[in-house]
Write a protein that holds these residues in place. Structure first.
Motif: not given
Length: 251
Positions: A164-177
């Protein structure tokens, strides 16, 4: 992260006793439950629907599968999963917050979803299910509110079937400043204002913005999934890293 040395943890940018966080988060979601779907559309310009659809597409779920939608809230993912798994499958919408569960239950009933969906009020850190139960587990925009994320990931691993698989969809850190600066201005200025106007609650939306900043970044969360036992872990940045979809398998 939880601070085991003095038994405190973060609640947004504040430090509070660890045993108070569940109730503090519960109050936020009791407050926002009724306007949750409206605010999601406004806050993201509707893009949250695309993020969730991408998660569905990456899930590998098929007819007859058993799916656990943790922090499933108002049921966006559960609704789609219920149509995929069909009459021979099952989806469990789990949420620690009873107000969110009630909104989700009513919403799904109004959509005609019956039979293959069950509801469970459950803490992700100690899921009340047997080992090796689910073909797929999802948690969308919920992990950042969990007090002990490592315990939650271990609990998810335990109840996931081999393969089976787990998927975590979450806000994270933008790639650019540049994007990060714009996102900060939006999060800490516009978001609480929208919360006050639409939901009559600016403080809850200020907490939600702060909780995003306190959530582990992409690589850190990937490492936490590795430590919990997941294999072939990976993540994909969406909308410039504002959101990330993490994936891991159990073998």
């Amino acid at each position: 992260m939880q601070d085991s040395s003095n038994n405190t943890t973060h609640f947004g940018f504040k430090e509070i006793p660890t045993d108070e966080k569940v109730d503090a988060v519960a109050q936020v979601f009791h407050s926002v439950a009724a306007k949750y779907d409206i605010m999601n559309d406004l806050m993201s310009g509707g893009v949250h629907r695309l993020w969730k659809m991408h998660t569905i597409n990456q899930s590998g779920v098929r007819a007859g599968n058993k799916v656990l939608d943790i922090a499933g809230g108002t049921g966006d993912l559960t609704l789609r999963f219920s149509r995929i798994v069909g009459s021979t499958g099952q989806v469990i919408l789990a949420d620690i917050n009873d107000s969110m569960l009630k909104v989700g239950r009513d919403k799904l009933a109004n959509k005609g979803v019956v039979g293959n969906v069950k509801f469970a009020q459950a803490n992700a850190e100690a899921l009340p299910f047997a080992d090796n139960t689910f073909d797929c587990i999802t948690i969308a925009f919920g992990l950042r509110n969990v007090t002990d994320k490592d315990a939650a990931l271990r609990s998810m691993y335990r109840v996931l079937k081999p393969g089976g698989r787990l998927l975590v969809l979450e806000f994270s850190k933008p790639e650019s400043e540049c994007l990060s600066t714009i996102y900060d201005q939006y999060s800490f200025r516009l978001l609480p204002f929208m919360g006050k106007i639409i939901a009559n609650d600016s403080e809850s939306y200020r907490y939600l913005a702060e909780s995003i900043r306190m959530h582990p970044d992409q690589e850190t969360l990937k490492g936490m999934m590795d430590s919990a036992g997941f294999e072939r872990t990976s993540y994909q940045n969406l909308t410039g890293g504002i959101v990330a979809l993490h994936k891991g398998f159990k073998y």
